[in-house]
Design a protein around this motif. Structure first.
Motif, PDB file in Angstrom:
ATOM      1  N   MET A 243      -1.441   4.826 -10.599  1.00  0.00           N
ATOM      2  CA  MET A 243      -2.520   5.596  -9.965  1.00  0.00           C
ATOM      3  C   MET A 243      -3.883   5.054 -10.370  1.00  0.00           C
ATOM      4  N   ILE A 244      -4.054   4.761 -11.662  1.00  0.00           N
ATOM      5  CA  ILE A 244      -5.328   4.215 -12.125  1.00  0.00           C
ATOM      6  C   ILE A 244      -5.549   2.824 -11.539  1.00  0.00           C
ATOM      7  N   ALA A 245      -4.477   2.017 -11.501  1.00  0.00           N
ATOM      8  CA  ALA A 245      -4.593   0.661 -10.953  1.00  0.00           C
ATOM      9  C   ALA A 245      -4.969   0.700  -9.471  1.00  0.00           C
ATOM     10  N   VAL A 246      -4.366   1.618  -8.714  1.00  0.00           N
ATOM     11  CA  VAL A 246      -4.676   1.749  -7.289  1.00  0.00           C
ATOM     12  C   VAL A 246      -6.128   2.188  -7.095  1.00  0.00           C
ATOM     13  N   ALA A 247      -6.571   3.144  -7.901  1.00  0.00           N
ATOM     14  CA  ALA A 247      -7.959   3.610  -7.795  1.00  0.00           C
ATOM     15  C   ALA A 247      -8.944   2.478  -8.101  1.00  0.00           C
ATOM     16  N   MET A 248      -8.656   1.706  -9.148  1.00  0.00           N
ATOM     17  CA  MET A 248      -9.547   0.601  -9.505  1.00  0.00           C
ATOM     18  C   MET A 248      -9.553  -0.473  -8.421  1.00  0.00           C
ATOM     19  N   LEU A 249      -8.371  -0.805  -7.896  1.00  0.00           N
ATOM     20  CA  LEU A 249      -8.290  -1.822  -6.846  1.00  0.00           C
ATOM     21  C   LEU A 249      -9.037  -1.368  -5.593  1.00  0.00           C
ATOM     22  N   SER A 269     -10.135  -0.905   2.228  1.00  0.00           N
ATOM     23  CA  SER A 269     -10.042  -0.786   0.776  1.00  0.00           C
ATOM     24  C   SER A 269      -9.008   0.262   0.378  1.00  0.00           C
ATOM     25  N   VAL A 270      -8.979   1.386   1.092  1.00  0.00           N
ATOM     26  CA  VAL A 270      -7.959   2.404   0.812  1.00  0.00           C
ATOM     27  C   VAL A 270      -6.566   1.885   1.154  1.00  0.00           C
ATOM     28  N   PHE A 271      -6.450   1.183   2.284  1.00  0.00           N
ATOM     29  CA  PHE A 271      -5.157   0.638   2.696  1.00  0.00           C
ATOM     30  C   PHE A 271      -4.652  -0.403   1.703  1.00  0.00           C
ATOM     31  N   VAL A 272      -5.542  -1.275   1.228  1.00  0.00           N
ATOM     32  CA  VAL A 272      -5.152  -2.285   0.236  1.00  0.00           C
ATOM     33  C   VAL A 272      -4.724  -1.610  -1.068  1.00  0.00           C
ATOM     34  N   GLY A 273      -5.465  -0.569  -1.476  1.00  0.00           N
ATOM     35  CA  GLY A 273      -5.101   0.141  -2.705  1.00  0.00           C
ATOM     36  C   GLY A 273      -3.752   0.817  -2.607  1.00  0.00           C
ATOM     37  N   LEU A 274      -3.494   1.517  -1.496  1.00  0.00           N
ATOM     38  CA  LEU A 274      -2.221   2.215  -1.333  1.00  0.00           C
ATOM     39  C   LEU A 274      -1.058   1.242  -1.186  1.00  0.00           C
ATOM     40  N   SER A 275      -1.274   0.127  -0.518  1.00  0.00           N
ATOM     41  CA  SER A 275      -0.196  -0.851  -0.363  1.00  0.00           C
ATOM     42  C   SER A 275       0.188  -1.477  -1.693  1.00  0.00           C
ATOM     43  N   ASP A 276      -0.710  -1.440  -2.668  1.00  0.00           N
ATOM     44  CA  ASP A 276      -0.406  -1.993  -3.986  1.00  0.00           C
ATOM     45  C   ASP A 276       0.619  -1.147  -4.740  1.00  0.00           C
ATOM     46  N   LEU A 277       0.875   0.076  -4.258  1.00  0.00           N
ATOM     47  CA  LEU A 277       1.916   0.904  -4.889  1.00  0.00           C
ATOM     48  C   LEU A 277       3.292   0.262  -4.754  1.00  0.00           C
ATOM     49  N   ILE A 278       3.514  -0.469  -3.663  1.00  0.00           N
ATOM     50  CA  ILE A 278       4.797  -1.148  -3.455  1.00  0.00           C
ATOM     51  C   ILE A 278       4.747  -2.486  -4.177  1.00  0.00           C
ATOM     52  N   PRO A 279       5.558  -2.688  -5.203  1.00  0.00           N
ATOM     53  CA  PRO A 279       5.481  -3.932  -5.976  1.00  0.00           C
ATOM     54  C   PRO A 279       5.864  -5.146  -5.136  1.00  0.00           C
ATOM     55  N   ILE A 280       5.274  -6.266  -5.459  1.00  0.00           N
ATOM     56  CA  ILE A 280       5.551  -7.602  -4.920  1.00  0.00           C
ATOM     57  C   ILE A 280       5.178  -7.697  -3.439  1.00  0.00           C
ATOM     58  N   PHE A 281       5.882  -6.927  -2.581  1.00  0.00           N
ATOM     59  CA  PHE A 281       5.680  -7.053  -1.137  1.00  0.00           C
ATOM     60  C   PHE A 281       4.458  -6.283  -0.643  1.00  0.00           C
ATOM     61  N   GLY A 282       4.098  -5.189  -1.301  1.00  0.00           N
ATOM     62  CA  GLY A 282       3.000  -4.346  -0.847  1.00  0.00           C
ATOM     63  C   GLY A 282       1.665  -5.063  -0.761  1.00  0.00           C
ATOM     64  N   PRO A 283       1.217  -5.744  -1.835  1.00  0.00           N
ATOM     65  CA  PRO A 283      -0.069  -6.445  -1.746  1.00  0.00           C
ATOM     66  C   PRO A 283      -0.112  -7.509  -0.653  1.00  0.00           C
ATOM     67  N   ILE A 284       1.005  -8.225  -0.454  1.00  0.00           N
ATOM     68  CA  ILE A 284       1.050  -9.252   0.600  1.00  0.00           C
ATOM     69  C   ILE A 284       0.917  -8.609   1.974  1.00  0.00           C
ATOM     70  N   PHE A 285       1.688  -7.534   2.190  1.00  0.00           N
ATOM     71  CA  PHE A 285       1.642  -6.829   3.480  1.00  0.00           C
ATOM     72  C   PHE A 285       0.253  -6.246   3.733  1.00  0.00           C
ATOM     73  N   GLY A 286      -0.319  -5.597   2.718  1.00  0.00           N
ATOM     74  CA  GLY A 286      -1.638  -4.992   2.874  1.00  0.00           C
ATOM     75  C   GLY A 286      -2.712  -6.016   3.172  1.00  0.00           C
ATOM     76  N   ALA A 287      -2.659  -7.180   2.511  1.00  0.00           N
ATOM     77  CA  ALA A 287      -3.662  -8.217   2.732  1.00  0.00           C
ATOM     78  C   ALA A 287      -3.544  -8.808   4.135  1.00  0.00           C
ATOM     79  N   LEU A 288      -2.311  -9.034   4.602  1.00  0.00           N
ATOM     80  CA  LEU A 288      -2.121  -9.637   5.918  1.00  0.00           C
ATOM     81  C   LEU A 288      -2.576  -8.703   7.038  1.00  0.00           C
ATOM     82  N   ILE A 289      -2.172  -7.421   6.967  1.00  0.00           N
ATOM     83  CA  ILE A 289      -2.572  -6.462   8.004  1.00  0.00           C
ATOM     84  C   ILE A 289      -4.096  -6.299   8.018  1.00  0.00           C
ATOM     85  N   SER A 290      -4.693  -6.210   6.836  1.00  0.00           N
ATOM     86  CA  SER A 290      -6.145  -6.062   6.760  1.00  0.00           C
ATOM     87  C   SER A 290      -6.847  -7.288   7.319  1.00  0.00           C
ATOM     88  N   ALA A 291      -6.319  -8.477   7.002  1.00  0.00           N
ATOM     89  CA  ALA A 291      -6.931  -9.711   7.497  1.00  0.00           C
ATOM     90  C   ALA A 291      -6.862  -9.795   9.025  1.00  0.00           C
TER      91      ALA A 291
END
Length: 401
Positions: A243-249, A269-291
């Protein structure tokens, strides 16, 4: 005679267990239907337990802070009540912030997407057509892009916020009242039950221990208590740190996007933070959709965002998250990948979210069991190291004559 009675009792247990398994498989359809109905009935209470578990994390924090300044036992109930109230205020503030940020941004993004999609298609087609290496993909791209009906997508989104014109006011009012009524009852049940669990958590824990030691052997009850304690602390540390990591991100991404002038900063920014909750695949998915969303408005800004996102993700995973995490999960990287993959395949996004703490608990218990078995056989770390270093098989090289 006693031996015969024990043998007969054991045979009776085997027969009863066999008959139970047989009838379960024989009536698997009605049993499944009954369990699904039962799960639907108790679902608010299960969600209430989960909400209570999450609320309990900030509640314990506020309780410790207030308890250090007011150590009078007479104020114990008041301190717990204030801690619970502050926890709910924080949660409601976060939910309100997310809703007020996401809903307007989703509507604006839908409008922008539908208005700029034809321009994006034409420019991308010309770009692909103007290069000999990508010329063969131009027609395929325009065919795929034309098949996407963004107007329907926008209408679905707007349908949540506005009614269709041919619906009468009476029908609309009735539907809204029914929806609000059922949702209000569900939310009210979840909130009240979670508050009840938090207020009486000490009593529930005490009575649970009484039942546990009443129906199980002391050794078995101790082990169950140990598993419960390990599970509680593992999930608590994992949820709190994430939760803290997502808030900071989220904050760092928002500030960086504002500085770099990248559009749709609040929603992305909210979408990238929430997608980081899913390990490994979440940050990749969040970055691609946002891009992709940024690319439609500005390809250059999309490239800048990807570079910025890679930098901030590396800083978060290697600097910020290890610094704020009270206790690491203690799971090797290969098992993190395996647990996320298996959890996602079996239970979807929920499985991905819960796979790491569950795998960490199983990993810890299994290692304790292995060490216990080794101790029973008289092995210690030095013996295992010696066995590891010993070569049980050596290749004999052919001698040349």
């Amino acid at each position: 005679m006693n031996k015969l009675d024990i043998r007969s009792r054991n045979w009776l247990k085997v027969i009863l267990i066999g008959l139970t398994i047989f009838f379960i498989f024989w009536y698997i359809g009605p049993i499944t239907k009954f369990l699904s109905r039962l799960l639907k009935i108790i679902q608010p209470f299960l969600i209430g337990f989960m909400v209570a578990y999450i609320i309990n994390i900030p509640m314990n924090f506020f309780y410790r802070v207030i308890r250090e300044n007011y150590k009078n036992p007479k104020h114990e109930g008041l301190i717990k009540g204030i801690s619970l109230l502050l926890s709910w205020v924080c949660v409601l503030m976060v939910i309100t912030l997310l809703l007020t940020t996401l809903i307007p941004q989703i509507v604006n993004s839908a409008i922008t997407l539908t208005n700029k999609w034809p321009i994006f298609m034409r420019e991308t087609y010309n770009l692909l057509k103007g290069n000999s290496l990508t010329d063969g993909f131009a027609d395929s791209f325009i065919e795929f892009a034309s098949s996407i009906d963004w107007m329907s997508f926008r209408n679905i989104i707007f349908g949540v916020f506005r009614a269709e014109e041919n619906v009468s006011m009476i029908t609309l009012t009735t539907n809204i009242l029914n929806s609000i009524g059922s949702s209000a009852i569900l939310i009210f049940t979840i909130v009240v039950f979670s508050i009840f669990v938090l207020v009486y958590k000490d009593m529930l824990k005490y009575n649970g221990n009484k039942i546990l030691y009443a129906f199980f052997k002391e050794e078995t009850a101790d082990y169950i208590n140990k598993v419960f304690s390990l599970s509680y602390h593992t999930f608590k540390d994992y949820i709190f740190s994430r939760m803290i990591a997502v808030a900071m991100l989220t904050v760092f991404t928002y500030v960086g996007m504002r500085i770099l002038g990248i559009p749709n900063a609040p929603m992305i920014s909210v979408f990238v933070g929430l997608s980081d909750l899913i390990p490994i695949f979440g940050p990749i998915f969040g970055a691609l959709i946002s891009a992709i969303l940024i690319f439609i408005e500005s390809p250059v800004k999309a490239l800048i965002f990807l570079i910025f996102n890679i930098i901030i993700q590396q800083l978060q995973e290697n600097v910020f998250y290890p610094a704020i995490a009270n206790a690491q999960v203690g799971l090797p990287a290969v098992w993190v990948l395996a647990s996320v993959t298996v959890g996602g395949a079996l239970f979807g996004i929920v499985g991905m979210l819960l796979s790491i703490p569950v795998a960490s608990i199983l990993y810890t218990l299994f290692h304790e069991k292995v060490n216990h078995k080794l101790m029973e056989k008289g092995f210690d770390e030095a013996d295992i190291d010696a066995k590891y270093e010993h070569k049980f098989y050596t290749e004999v090289e052919d001698e040349t004559i």
